[in-house]
Design an enzyme around this catalytic site. Sequence first.
Site, PDB file in Angstrom:
ATOM      1  N   ALA A 131       0.875  -1.172   0.000  1.00 31.02           N
ATOM      2  CA  ALA A 131       0.000   0.000   0.000  1.00 31.02           C
ATOM      3  C   ALA A 131       0.913   1.223   0.000  1.00 31.02           C
ATOM      4  CB  ALA A 131      -0.872  -0.022   1.237  1.00 31.02           C
TER       5      ALA A 131
ATOM      6  N   GLY B 142       0.379  -4.979   0.804  1.00 29.34           N
ATOM      7  CA  GLY B 142      -0.782  -4.945  -0.090  1.00 29.34           C
ATOM      8  C   GLY B 142      -0.515  -5.612  -1.432  1.00 29.34           C
TER       9      GLY B 142
ATOM     10  N   GLU C  45      -0.997  -9.238  -0.870  1.00 27.98           N
ATOM     11  CA  GLU C  45      -2.446  -9.421  -0.670  1.00 27.98           C
ATOM     12  C   GLU C  45      -3.199  -9.379  -2.002  1.00 27.98           C
ATOM     13  OE1 GLU C  45      -2.398  -6.219   2.309  1.00 27.98           O
ATOM     14  OE2 GLU C  45      -3.444  -7.611   3.628  1.00 27.98           O
TER      15      GLU C  45
ATOM     16  N   GLU D  26       3.924  -5.631   7.388  1.00 24.13           N
ATOM     17  CA  GLU D  26       3.157  -4.581   8.065  1.00 24.13           C
ATOM     18  C   GLU D  26       3.596  -4.348   9.505  1.00 24.13           C
ATOM     19  OE1 GLU D  26       1.883  -6.783   6.019  1.00 24.13           O
ATOM     20  OE2 GLU D  26       0.493  -5.785   4.665  1.00 24.13           O
TER      21      GLU D  26
HETATM   22  N1  DAK Z   1       4.658   3.074  -0.718  1.00 21.79           N
HETATM   23  C1  DAK Z   1       5.087   4.237  -1.264  1.00 21.79           C
HETATM   24  N2  DAK Z   1       6.272   4.377  -1.892  1.00 21.79           N
HETATM   25  C2  DAK Z   1       7.067   3.303  -1.943  1.00 21.79           C
HETATM   26  C3  DAK Z   1       6.702   2.041  -1.387  1.00 21.79           C
HETATM   27  C4  DAK Z   1       5.429   1.955  -0.743  1.00 21.79           C
HETATM   28  N3  DAK Z   1       4.944   0.816  -0.236  1.00 21.79           N
HETATM   29  N4  DAK Z   1       7.720   1.174  -1.584  1.00 21.79           N
HETATM   30  C5  DAK Z   1       8.688   1.872  -2.254  1.00 21.79           C
HETATM   31  N5  DAK Z   1       8.295   3.137  -2.470  1.00 21.79           N
HETATM   32  C6  DAK Z   1       9.046   4.212  -3.145  1.00 21.79           C
HETATM   33  C7  DAK Z   1      10.233   4.653  -2.307  1.00 21.79           C
HETATM   34  O1  DAK Z   1       9.819   5.558  -1.310  1.00 21.79           O
HETATM   35  C8  DAK Z   1      11.099   5.291  -3.369  1.00 21.79           C
HETATM   36  O2  DAK Z   1      10.586   6.550  -3.684  1.00 21.79           O
HETATM   37  P1  DAK Z   1      11.525   7.888  -3.654  1.00 21.79           P
HETATM   38  O3  DAK Z   1      12.062   7.902  -2.259  1.00 21.79           O
HETATM   39  O4  DAK Z   1      12.561   7.592  -4.696  1.00 21.79           O
HETATM   40  O5  DAK Z   1      10.591   8.993  -3.998  1.00 21.79           O
HETATM   41  C9  DAK Z   1      10.877   4.397  -4.585  1.00 21.79           C
HETATM   42  O6  DAK Z   1       9.625   3.701  -4.339  1.00 21.79           O
HETATM   43  C10 DAK Z   1      11.951   3.332  -4.752  1.00 21.79           C
HETATM   44  O7  DAK Z   1      12.077   2.632  -3.532  1.00 21.79           O
HETATM   45  P2  DAK Z   1      13.480   2.463  -2.745  1.00 21.79           P
HETATM   46  O8  DAK Z   1      14.406   3.559  -3.075  1.00 21.79           O
HETATM   47  O9  DAK Z   1      13.175   2.194  -1.318  1.00 21.79           O
HETATM   48  O10 DAK Z   1      14.027   1.120  -3.466  1.00 21.79           O
HETATM   49  P3  DAK Z   1      14.984   0.037  -2.823  1.00 21.79           P
HETATM   50  O11 DAK Z   1      15.386  -0.852  -3.946  1.00 21.79           O
HETATM   51  O12 DAK Z   1      16.077   0.670  -2.022  1.00 21.79           O
HETATM   52  O13 DAK Z   1      14.059  -0.814  -1.813  1.00 21.79           O
HETATM   53  C11 DAK Z   1      12.053  -1.970  -1.104  1.00 21.79           C
HETATM   54  C12 DAK Z   1      12.980  -1.530  -2.287  1.00 21.79           C
HETATM   55  C13 DAK Z   1      10.798  -2.614  -1.684  1.00 21.79           C
HETATM   56  C14 DAK Z   1      12.800  -2.971  -0.228  1.00 21.79           C
HETATM   57  C15 DAK Z   1      11.715  -0.706  -0.266  1.00 21.79           C
HETATM   58  O14 DAK Z   1      11.212   0.299  -1.164  1.00 21.79           O
HETATM   59  C16 DAK Z   1      10.673  -0.970   0.771  1.00 21.79           C
HETATM   60  O15 DAK Z   1      10.978  -1.523   1.835  1.00 21.79           O
HETATM   61  N6  DAK Z   1       9.429  -0.549   0.505  1.00 21.79           N
HETATM   62  C17 DAK Z   1       8.353  -0.662   1.446  1.00 21.79           C
HETATM   63  C18 DAK Z   1       7.874  -2.077   1.488  1.00 21.79           C
HETATM   64  C19 DAK Z   1       6.761  -2.250   2.486  1.00 21.79           C
HETATM   65  O16 DAK Z   1       6.960  -2.094   3.691  1.00 21.79           O
HETATM   66  N7  DAK Z   1       5.596  -2.603   1.972  1.00 21.79           N
HETATM   67  C20 DAK Z   1       4.441  -2.876   2.784  1.00 21.79           C
HETATM   68  C21 DAK Z   1       3.714  -1.597   2.960  1.00 21.79           C
HETATM   69  S1  DAK Z   1       2.490  -1.765   4.203  1.00 21.79           S
HETATM   70  C22 DAK Z   1      -4.539  -0.772   5.855  1.00 21.79           C
HETATM   71  C23 DAK Z   1      -4.726  -1.714   4.930  1.00 21.79           C
HETATM   72  C24 DAK Z   1      -3.663  -2.224   4.249  1.00 21.79           C
HETATM   73  C25 DAK Z   1      -2.399  -1.793   4.502  1.00 21.79           C
HETATM   74  C26 DAK Z   1      -2.245  -0.823   5.432  1.00 21.79           C
HETATM   75  C27 DAK Z   1      -3.290  -0.317   6.098  1.00 21.79           C
HETATM   76  N8  DAK Z   1      -5.612  -0.235   6.604  1.00 21.79           N
HETATM   77  C28 DAK Z   1      -6.272  -1.105   7.540  1.00 21.79           C
HETATM   78  C29 DAK Z   1      -5.671   1.182   6.796  1.00 21.79           C
HETATM   79  C30 DAK Z   1      -1.284  -2.320   3.796  1.00 21.79           C
HETATM   80  C31 DAK Z   1      -0.061  -1.975   4.193  1.00 21.79           C
HETATM   81  C32 DAK Z   1       1.130  -2.228   3.412  1.00 21.79           C
HETATM   82  O17 DAK Z   1       1.113  -2.678   2.291  1.00 21.79           O
END
Ligand code: DAK
Length: 266
Positions: A71, A116, A119, A139
């Site tokens: 997400a 997400g 998911e 998460e």
């Molecule tokens: N959201 C927004 N931007 C993201 C992103 C994300 N999930 N993942 C990556 N990006 C962006 C980065 O911020 C970066 O943007 P700039 O800083 O260049 O503007 C760009 O994509 C490239 O990413 P990185 O520079 O970080 O690339 P790396 O190769 O160094 O790392 C990575 C890749 C995938 C390991 C890293 O980007 C990372 O850890 N990303 C986050 C992964 C993550 O934690 N995903 C799960 C998100 S939580 C809800 C319902 C559902 C959810 C939540 C609430 N409700 C009940 C309200 C779901 C939650 C999730 O999905």
Amino acid sequence: MKYETLKIETDDRLMTVTIDRPRQLNALSEAVLGEFKALFEEIDSKEGPVGESPLGMILTGEGEKAFVAGADIKGMNEMTPEEGESFAGLGQEVGRLLERAPFPVVACVNGYALGGGCELAMACDFIYATEGAVFGQPEVNLGLIPGFGGLVRLLRYVGPGRAKELIYSGRNIKAEEALSIGLVNKVFPSKARMIEEARKMLELIKTKSPLAVSICKETINSMYGQSVEKALEREKEGFLRVFASDDKREGVRAFVEKRPAVFKGR
Ligand code: DAK
């Protein structure tokens, strides 16, 4: 409707939907989820880029680096709990639309499928992945829990022990491990090969009765967690529906007449 975050291509009633925000690793913003909803409305009404109802769908992410990295965390940063509730509602709704679509949907996972993204892939009928694919529900690292159906669907894919280990630890796994625990059906050396094989599989499924395939999907998706008696009851209901169909008459007659069946999907 003009889509900004999804690329939609249809060819011979097979649709490919590509999430197209590669600079954000295809993260699921409200805009992406809203466009999914609009797409399914167009599919239902046979309008827009869609035309005739699709008989199969491939869902993938633009570029080589990510299917969907989760997400949109930056978007979530600003959300109030009320906005979070509506965001989660939208995410869950998109999962249900994929699950309820009357045709098979194959998730083709290239690179990261996190949070997400994992998911979304699990809401499809099955998952193909490239060797470099990475899956996870991270998460807990953000003080969150999976909210787009991840708790429910990961449990169904891999069972409670494995689901809990992955969800509590927020640990990422590579395609090979995802294959070994049953999250992924097949692993391919490249994205191009994966898409080609997904298309071949959908072409094969397309030669079967669309009605029978859609009733199998609906029935399988409705029987999780039910008693054997209830699940068998659902199977019988599905069987009775196909038994009265033109497709069943055609399929059986074609076998007897030793010719290929021509199904109409009714
Ligand atoms: N959201 C927004 N931007 C993201 C992103 C994300 N999930 N993942 C990556 N990006 C962006 C980065 O911020 C970066 O943007 P700039 O800083 O260049 O503007 C760009 O994509 C490239 O990413 P990185 O520079 O970080 O690339 P790396 O190769 O160094 O790392 C990575 C890749 C995938 C390991 C890293 O980007 C990372 O850890 N990303 C986050 C992964 C993550 O934690 N995903 C799960 C998100 S939580 C809800 C319902 C559902 C959810 C939540 C609430 N409700 C009940 C309200 C779901 C939650 C999730 O999905």
